[in-house]
Design a protein around this motif. Structure first.
Motif, short mmCIF file in Angstrom:
data_model
loop_
_atom_site.label_atom_id
_atom_site.label_comp_id
_atom_site.label_asym_id
_atom_site.label_seq_id
_atom_site.Cartn_x
_atom_site.Cartn_y
_atom_site.Cartn_z
N ASP A 24 -8.09 11.93 3.68
CA ASP A 24 -7.42 11.60 4.93
C ASP A 24 -8.19 10.44 5.56
OD1 ASP A 24 -5.28 13.58 5.12
OD2 ASP A 24 -6.92 15.05 5.18
N GLY A 33 -4.40 7.52 -6.23
CA GLY A 33 -3.78 6.41 -5.53
C GLY A 33 -4.78 5.36 -5.10
N ILE A 34 -5.94 5.79 -4.60
CA ILE A 34 -6.98 4.84 -4.20
C ILE A 34 -7.47 4.05 -5.41
CG2 ILE A 34 -9.36 4.67 -3.34
CD1 ILE A 34 -7.35 5.14 -1.14
N ARG A 90 -2.97 9.73 4.32
CA ARG A 90 -3.39 10.70 3.30
C ARG A 90 -3.14 10.11 1.92
NH1 ARG A 90 -5.23 15.63 2.77
NH2 ARG A 90 -4.57 17.02 1.10
N TRP A 91 -4.18 10.00 1.14
CA TRP A 91 -4.13 9.41 -0.19
C TRP A 91 -4.72 10.37 -1.21
CZ3 TRP A 91 -3.04 4.21 -1.95
CH2 TRP A 91 -2.53 3.37 -0.96
N SER A 92 -4.15 10.33 -2.42
CA SER A 92 -4.82 10.96 -3.55
C SER A 92 -5.92 10.00 -4.03
CB SER A 92 -3.83 11.22 -4.69
OG SER A 92 -3.35 9.98 -5.21
N ASP A 125 0.82 -1.21 0.00
CA ASP A 125 0.00 0.00 0.00
C ASP A 125 0.86 1.26 0.00
OD1 ASP A 125 -2.51 -1.05 -0.21
OD2 ASP A 125 -3.06 -0.82 1.90
N GLU A 126 1.96 1.24 0.71
CA GLU A 126 2.83 2.41 0.74
C GLU A 126 3.48 2.63 -0.62
OE1 GLU A 126 6.51 4.35 3.35
OE2 GLU A 126 5.68 2.39 3.91
N ARG A 171 0.81 4.16 -2.88
CA ARG A 171 0.53 5.55 -2.53
C ARG A 171 1.63 6.48 -3.02
NH1 ARG A 171 1.94 8.99 1.22
NH2 ARG A 171 3.24 7.45 2.28
N ARG A 173 -4.91 1.50 -6.34
CA ARG A 173 -5.00 0.37 -5.40
C ARG A 173 -6.11 -0.59 -5.80
NH1 ARG A 173 -7.46 -1.11 -0.48
NH2 ARG A 173 -6.01 -2.08 1.02
N ARG A 197 -8.13 14.78 -2.38
CA ARG A 197 -7.26 14.13 -1.40
C ARG A 197 -8.11 13.60 -0.26
NH1 ARG A 197 -1.92 13.74 -3.40
NH2 ARG A 197 -1.71 15.44 -4.87
N GLU A 251 1.88 9.37 -6.40
CA GLU A 251 2.25 10.78 -6.25
C GLU A 251 3.24 11.25 -7.31
OE1 GLU A 251 0.94 12.99 -4.32
OE2 GLU A 251 -0.39 11.58 -3.31
#
Length: 234
Positions: free
Chosen positions: A203, A219-220, A214-216, A94-95, A98, A223, A201, A102
């Protein structure tokens, strides 16, 4: 001083036109780059241009192609550099997702920030010209070249990530299917940025069904694609 060849003059005038595109931004498009202005900035006479192009429209077409073909750096290298430290310490997937998300030019704010360098600006300019290319065969071909080059590179990047984390593609998907979906998603958000739409964004608090932090929104969405197309090797 040796006289410039026709090819050298052509390269100079396209280079000056590209500089003017960077100054004026994607919204202006090539239609607002006047050949007379380019010649004036280059310090050349009208005859120098009309030995190469029959009219301004031909110049603008070639300028659009040159902008679409332009790359200041390898986008795969940028993405790889962003996640290499995470892979080295086997950070959670996940990291990696994310942080990798970015690296894409998805924010209207990022678009305006010149500190991001010309890579982001060039990507957005090329994307705007590709979207507006219409049926001009030269622009369609340039767009296809850029797309295929990017897809081939990101195929390799995503495969390396899967290998590093012991994941595989789910049947019947191929890595190319995932890469094409990612390209469409990333370019869609980039077009929104060109329109001045701020990127959402989120949270996210621990304890719910998704990731936290905190994700854009990009990014979600990435995922979601990862978990649909890929699975850990059992």
């Amino acid at each position: 001083m040796a006289r410039r060849t026709g090819e050298e003059t052509r390269a100079l005038l396209l280079r000056v036109g590209i500089e003017m595109l960077f100054e004026r931004g994607a919204a202006a498009g090539v239609q607002h780059i006047r050949l007379q202005d380019v010649l004036r900035r280059a310090g050349l006479t009208t005859g120098a241009a009309y030995r190469l192009w029959t009219d301004q429209t031909e110049y603008q077409r070639d300028l659009a192609v040159a902008m679409i073909d332009l790359r200041y750096s390898d986008p795969i290298a940028n993405a790889s550099a962003a996640v290499a430290p995470l892979i080295a310490r086997q950070a959670p997937i996940d990291e990696v997702i994310r942080v990798a998300a970015e690296t894409h030019a998805i924010d209207a704010e990022q678009k305006q920030d010149v500190s991001n360098g010309r890579d982001t600006q060039a990507f957005l300019l090329a994307l705007a010209l590709r979207a507006a290319g219409g049926t001009a065969p030269e622009l369609r071909e340039a767009s296809r070249r850029r797309h295929e080059d990017s897809i081939a590179g990101f195929d390799v990047f995503y495969q390396r990530l899967m290998d590093a984390y012991g994941w595989r593609m789910k049947t019947p998907y191929r890595i190319r299917d995932f890469t094409e979906a990612m390209a469409a998603l990333g370019e869609g958000f980039a077009i929104r940025a060109l329109q001045g739409i701020a990127h959402p964004r989120l949270d996210l608090e621990p304890g719910h069904e998704g990731p936290d932090g905190r994700w854009s929104l990009f990014g979600i969405a990435v995922r979601g694609l990862v978990h649909e197309f890929m699975t850990p090797v059992r």
